[in-house]
Scaffold this active site. Structure first.
Site, PDB file in Angstrom:
ATOM      1  N   GLU A  52       7.277   4.264   4.677  1.00 19.41           N
ATOM      2  CA  GLU A  52       7.032   2.877   4.245  1.00 19.41           C
ATOM      3  C   GLU A  52       6.482   2.972   2.827  1.00 19.41           C
ATOM      4  OE1 GLU A  52       7.411  -0.071   5.735  1.00 19.41           O
ATOM      5  OE2 GLU A  52       8.082   0.670   7.666  1.00 19.41           O
TER       6      GLU A  52
ATOM      7  N   CYS B 148       2.393  -3.837  -0.772  1.00 20.19           N
ATOM      8  CA  CYS B 148       3.743  -3.345  -1.031  1.00 20.19           C
ATOM      9  C   CYS B 148       4.760  -4.481  -1.112  1.00 20.19           C
ATOM     10  CB  CYS B 148       4.154  -2.379   0.066  1.00 20.19           C
ATOM     11  SG  CYS B 148       3.862  -3.072   1.703  1.00 20.19           S
TER      12      CYS B 148
HETATM   13  P1  NAD Z   1      -0.369   7.414  -2.184  1.00 20.71           P
HETATM   14  O1  NAD Z   1       1.019   7.819  -1.933  1.00 20.71           O
HETATM   15  O2  NAD Z   1      -1.047   7.875  -3.409  1.00 20.71           O
HETATM   16  O3  NAD Z   1      -1.316   7.884  -0.977  1.00 20.71           O
HETATM   17  C1  NAD Z   1      -1.041   7.539   0.352  1.00 20.71           C
HETATM   18  C2  NAD Z   1      -1.644   8.597   1.260  1.00 20.71           C
HETATM   19  O4  NAD Z   1      -0.953   9.826   1.047  1.00 20.71           O
HETATM   20  C3  NAD Z   1      -3.112   8.868   0.988  1.00 20.71           C
HETATM   21  O5  NAD Z   1      -3.780   9.049   2.213  1.00 20.71           O
HETATM   22  C4  NAD Z   1      -3.067  10.164   0.190  1.00 20.71           C
HETATM   23  O6  NAD Z   1      -4.231  10.925   0.295  1.00 20.71           O
HETATM   24  C5  NAD Z   1      -1.896  10.870   0.836  1.00 20.71           C
HETATM   25  N1  NAD Z   1      -1.286  11.915   0.005  1.00 20.71           N
HETATM   26  C6  NAD Z   1      -1.331  12.054  -1.331  1.00 20.71           C
HETATM   27  N2  NAD Z   1      -0.657  13.160  -1.718  1.00 20.71           N
HETATM   28  C7  NAD Z   1      -0.171  13.730  -0.595  1.00 20.71           C
HETATM   29  C8  NAD Z   1       0.634  14.877  -0.343  1.00 20.71           C
HETATM   30  N3  NAD Z   1       1.068  15.673  -1.325  1.00 20.71           N
HETATM   31  N4  NAD Z   1       0.981  15.149   0.932  1.00 20.71           N
HETATM   32  C9  NAD Z   1       0.581  14.344   1.940  1.00 20.71           C
HETATM   33  N5  NAD Z   1      -0.194  13.256   1.757  1.00 20.71           N
HETATM   34  C10 NAD Z   1      -0.561  12.937   0.506  1.00 20.71           C
HETATM   35  O7  NAD Z   1      -0.384   5.833  -2.081  1.00 20.71           O
HETATM   36  P2  NAD Z   1      -1.593   4.845  -2.363  1.00 20.71           P
HETATM   37  O8  NAD Z   1      -1.841   4.798  -3.818  1.00 20.71           O
HETATM   38  O9  NAD Z   1      -2.726   5.136  -1.439  1.00 20.71           O
HETATM   39  O10 NAD Z   1      -0.940   3.472  -1.860  1.00 20.71           O
HETATM   40  C11 NAD Z   1      -0.182   2.662  -2.684  1.00 20.71           C
HETATM   41  C12 NAD Z   1       1.285   2.794  -2.400  1.00 20.71           C
HETATM   42  O11 NAD Z   1       1.550   2.574  -1.014  1.00 20.71           O
HETATM   43  C13 NAD Z   1       2.109   1.754  -3.128  1.00 20.71           C
HETATM   44  O12 NAD Z   1       3.261   2.328  -3.667  1.00 20.71           O
HETATM   45  C14 NAD Z   1       2.458   0.769  -2.030  1.00 20.71           C
HETATM   46  O13 NAD Z   1       3.589  -0.015  -2.305  1.00 20.71           O
HETATM   47  C15 NAD Z   1       2.634   1.662  -0.863  1.00 20.71           C
HETATM   48  N6  NAD Z   1       2.532   0.916   0.405  1.00 20.71           N
HETATM   49  C16 NAD Z   1       3.654   0.667   1.142  1.00 20.71           C
HETATM   50  C17 NAD Z   1       3.581  -0.085   2.311  1.00 20.71           C
HETATM   51  C18 NAD Z   1       4.792  -0.408   3.145  1.00 20.71           C
HETATM   52  O14 NAD Z   1       4.634  -0.840   4.282  1.00 20.71           O
HETATM   53  N7  NAD Z   1       6.005  -0.231   2.652  1.00 20.71           N
HETATM   54  C19 NAD Z   1       2.355  -0.586   2.707  1.00 20.71           C
HETATM   55  C20 NAD Z   1       1.229  -0.317   1.925  1.00 20.71           C
HETATM   56  C21 NAD Z   1       1.324   0.436   0.786  1.00 20.71           C
END
Ligand code: NAD
Length: 481
Positions: free
Chosen positions: A250, A285
């Site tokens: 997502e 998002c």
């Molecule tokens: P992010 O990708 O930076 O982090 C998300 C999670 O992934 C965090 O817990 C982070 O610690 C973890 N993470 C980071 N690097 C990783 C790795 N190498 N391996 C595994 N896990 C890792 O995202 P964010 O900044 O926390 O959230 C914002 C983003 O999320 C935006 O792009 C937003 O659109 C998206 N989002 C999508 C939805 C949806 O339903 N489509 C909902 C909410 C947010």
């Protein structure tokens, strides 16, 4: 001592500080004050959590569907009971406005009620193939599921994302976000009190090493990820280096809201503002960040959007009067400000674009509601997900060209269309590349209706029957008589 103190993780039914000695301090994004700490988990903590989840899974899957449903319903009730406590914590921890957090908390509880009512759908089929036998399918849980969640709805994701995998008979290792990690620790407490040890494990910490260790762990064959595209791709790569895994994603959005010439500009502007989720500072998002308006209505829509954005009461997220709080963290604020500064060099700034003035904004991670006009499809501000309170307006005159522009980014999460012409609406529904299309509205999103994206916005709809089934594998069974 901070307001919320040190908040442990949940591993194997025990609240623990884990194997490392590093802590993550959570800062209130409205004030920059430290309000609590969580342990920075390690790969060893993920290994322990996975071991505990694997040990707990056979007994969890062996419960009758009614017993499992009853446990999920008990969690739903506990989530509702904790709502007041969580609201205050979440507003201070995330910057999401306290006045609007009820929506996130209800949704979290609703997920458990919804999936607990669907357990009898975990069923197979029989095929009338050979009269000498029975040929059928059955659904089998994966075992241990990994879930990795982002910062923007921390409590909702840390709860709701457990519901489908648990309902399907899996146990879970969930990683909470490194900014706004506090409310997930309440989920840990509720799960410790209401579920057998090891059924849910919550590990706090950074993407590297915690998320990466989940992606790579060979005993975790199913991962549900919510977050950015870059991280989604990194998880797919890391997972693929170890074992074959089912990864659902997502991811982000740059969601078009299309206004046809016959639309009512007031209704369209209202829906565009509602769809921007300003109570989450636009950090959603599905935010309607890209308004594509027919040139005949462009001036009217710009005027209405500017009026509505200027009227948003920005302030401390813990103040019930605030309609929009700060951005989530200093790092994210810097990223959003950089995109806005770049936007100023290419488009016309209509409103905002800087920190609001006043003493209340001297500390904290602020950006005023921001609107850009005269945006063209090639501009960075029209193409990149800002994930902040920033809207852009693009004019169009040719419908076919506009639909190409609507589809002209790598994203495909949500879209909205405003018209009373049924043919145009249905043509757009077919033509638009998005997982969710709204007609004459925005931000429709509730349990039971699939939510998920296409293209780089992800794969695998959630919050629906398909999500439950996606946490099972189909096994074919042939019985020879
Ligand atoms: P992010 O990708 O930076 O982090 C998300 C999670 O992934 C965090 O817990 C982070 O610690 C973890 N993470 C980071 N690097 C990783 C790795 N190498 N391996 C595994 N896990 C890792 O995202 P964010 O900044 O926390 O959230 C914002 C983003 O999320 C935006 O792009 C937003 O659109 C998206 N989002 C999508 C939805 C949806 O339903 N489509 C909902 C909410 C947010």
């Amino acid at each position: 001592m901070t307001l919320y103190g040190d908040r442990p993780m949940l591993i194997g039914g025990e609240l623990t500080t884990g194997s490392g000695d590093e802590w993550i301090t959570s800062l209130n994004p409205s004030t920059e004050e430290p309000i609590g700490r969580v342990p920075a988990g390690t790969a060893q903590d993920v290994a322990r959590a996975t071991e505990a989840a694997a040990a707990a899974q056979p007994a969890w899957a062996a419960l009758t569907i009614w017993e499992r449903a009853a446990k999920l319903r008990a969690l739903a009730a506990a989530i509702r009971d904790s709502a007041e406590r969580v609201r205050a914590m979440e507003a201070a921890d995330s910057g999401n406005t306290i006045a609007n957090l009820g929506n996130d908390l209800h949704k979290a509880a609703n997920h458990f009620d919804y999936f607990s009512g669907l357990l009898s759908e975990l069923k197979g089929e029989t095929m009338a193939a050979l009269s000498s036998g029975f040929h059928m399918t059955m659904r089998v849980p994966y075992g241990v599921v990994g879930r990795i969640v982002p910062f923007n709805h921390p409590f909702m994701f840390a709860t709701a994302n457990l519901a489908a995998p648990l309902a399907a008979g899996n146990t879970v290792v969930l990683k909470s976000p490194e900014t706004s990690p506090l409310s997930a620790t309440v989920v840990g407490e509720l799960c410790r009190d209401l579920l057998p040890p090891g059924v849910v494990n919550i590990v706090s910490g950074y993407g590297l090493p915690v998320g990466d260790a989940i992606a790579r762990h060979p005993a975790i064959r199913r991962i549900g990820f919510t977050g950015s595209i870059a991280t989604g791709l990194a998880i797919q790569r890391a997972a693929a280096e170890q074992t074959v895994k089912h990864v659902s994603l997502e991811l982000g959005g740059k969601n078009p809201l299309i206004i046809f010439p016959d639309a009512d500009p007031d209704r369209a502007a209202d829906a565009a503002v509602a769809g921007m989720n300003f109570a989450w500072a636009g950090q959603s998002c599905g935010s309607t960040s890209r308004v594509l308006v027919h040139e005949s209505l462009a001036a009217a829509v710009e005027k209405r959007l500017a009026e509505r954005l200027a009227a948003i009461r920005v302030g401390d997220a813990s103040d019930p009067e605030s309609q929009m709080g700060p951005l989530n963290s200093a790092i994210h604020r810097d990223r959003v400000h950089a995109l806005v500064e770049a936007g100023k060099t290419e488009a016309r700034l209509v409103l905002g674009g800087s920190v609001p003035s006043g003493r209340a904004f001297e500390r904290g991670y602020w950006l005023a509601p921001t609107l850009f006009g005269d945006v063209t499809p090639d501009m960075g501000i029209a193409r990149e997900e800002v994930f902040g309170p920033v809207m852009t307006i693009q004019r169009w005159s040719d419908e076919a060209e506009m639909l190409k522009v609507a589809n002209g980014t790598p994203y495909g999460l949500t879209a909205s269309v405003f018209t009373n012409d049924i043919s145009k609406a249905f043509h757009a529904i077919r033509a638009i590349e998005a997982g969710v299309v709204n007609v004459n509205g925005s931000r429709m999103h509730f349990v039971g209706a699939p939510f998920g994206g296409t293209k780089n916005s992800g794969m695998g709809g959630e919050e629906c029957l398909e999500e439950l089934l996606s946490y099972t594998e189909v096994r074919a069974v042939h019985v020879t008589l």
